[in-house]
Design a protein around this motif. Structure first.
Motif, PDB file in Angstrom:
ATOM      1  N   LEU A  33     -33.766 -18.699   3.346  1.00  0.00           N
ATOM      2  CA  LEU A  33     -33.585 -17.251   3.461  1.00  0.00           C
ATOM      3  C   LEU A  33     -34.921 -16.553   3.694  1.00  0.00           C
ATOM      4  O   LEU A  33     -35.028 -15.671   4.558  1.00  0.00           O
ATOM      5  N   THR A  52     -26.732 -16.374  -2.410  1.00  0.00           N
ATOM      6  CA  THR A  52     -26.968 -17.144  -1.193  1.00  0.00           C
ATOM      7  C   THR A  52     -25.809 -18.101  -0.904  1.00  0.00           C
ATOM      8  O   THR A  52     -24.963 -18.357  -1.754  1.00  0.00           O
ATOM      9  N   THR A 100     -25.752 -12.982   0.924  1.00  0.00           N
ATOM     10  CA  THR A 100     -26.462 -13.488   2.098  1.00  0.00           C
ATOM     11  C   THR A 100     -25.920 -14.846   2.531  1.00  0.00           C
ATOM     12  O   THR A 100     -25.408 -15.618   1.722  1.00  0.00           O
ATOM     13  N   SER A 159     -30.028 -23.263   3.368  1.00  0.00           N
ATOM     14  CA  SER A 159     -28.688 -22.703   3.225  1.00  0.00           C
ATOM     15  C   SER A 159     -27.964 -22.825   4.550  1.00  0.00           C
ATOM     16  O   SER A 159     -28.564 -22.732   5.588  1.00  0.00           O
TER      17      SER A 159
END
Length: 257
Positions: free
Chosen positions: A47, A166, A197, A257
């Motif tokens: 991120l 996340t 996110t 991620s």
């Protein structure tokens, strides 16, 4: 036992003094320091890399320090964004301290930097008790970690100015109960903003960047009610979930991620 407690309080008090001085120095330079805390595997490196790349693409002067016990893998990943990046190796220490950040910045801080992101060691215990001189503290948690994480780590989540969820693309597969998570966050930190996110899809990247940029111009809109240390400095919550920091030698990550 009393001696151990006294030493710990003295270390935290000294750190708080250094952090306050660093915060003042950075404010005079119009630099916002953003401290990112999370467990290992939360996706904060991925991120942060996306946030840095977005800032570089917009011509915004950002930089990053990333901390790990060993390897410079995260620094290499973050440097792909085009932003200036430095690695801090803690040599086994499970958190960063203000003096480590200050020492690195004395020899490295690109001129004109507006926001300095500091990716702390992957750990929600020790880093939560150490002020780094940050303007904004962001605590991240992946949907795979469980809705009760804020209750297990109240010091970290209770001291956050912003909480970031996340890997939201995995929420359904993980059976993530977002309502329960939000309720638990607000039990330990009423009113804190929670941002969703997904770094791979780009969801929430602009929001995180905007919150960091706004911190440069003013204190975060949300300031949690932090309980003071026993030594009275009042910068952090009581270390309710911490273990003995001095079990480690004392000078002072994450899959995508």
């Amino acid at each position: 036992m009393c001696r151990s407690v006294d030493v710990k309080q003295a270390v935290l008090a000294r750190n708080d003094d250094l952090a306050e001085a660093l915060r003042d120095d950075l404010a005079r330079q119009s630099v916002a320091l953003v401290n990112l805390l999370s467990s290992p595997g939360s996706g904060k490196t991925e991120l942060l890399g996306r946030v840095l790349a977005r800032a570089v693409g917009r011509g915004l002067p950002v930089a990053a320090l990333t901390a790990d016990l060993a390897t410079e893998n995260d620094a290499r990943r973050l440097a792909r964004s085009g932003a200036p990046v430095q690695q801090v190796l803690t040599d086994g220490l499970c958190h960063l301290e203000a003096r480590q950040v200050r020492t690195r910045l004395e020899s490295w801080l690109p001129a004109g930097t507006a926001v300095l992101f500091v990716e702390n060691v992957g750990n929600l215990v020790c880093p939560a008790s150490y002020d780094l001189g940050e303007t904004l503290r962001i605590v991240l948690m992946a949907v795979t970690e469980g809705e009760d994480k804020p209750l297990k780590y109240p010091t970290a989540f209770g001291s956050a100015h912003l909480v970031v969820v996340t890997k939201t693309d995995l929420a359904e597969a993980a059976g993530f109960d977002e309502d329960a998570f939000r309720a638990n966050v607000h039990r330990v930190n009423p009113g804190v903003e929670i941002v969703r996110t997904c770094a791979r899809a780009g969801d929430g990247v602009d929001t995180v960047l905007e919150r960091a940029l706004s911190a440069r111009d003013a204190a975060p809109p949300h300031r949690p009610p932090l309980a003071p240390h026993p030594h009275g400095h009042g910068h952090h919550p009581a270390d309710a979930d911490a273990h003995d920091h001095h079990a480690h030698p004392h000078p002072a990550t994450a899959p995508a991620s």
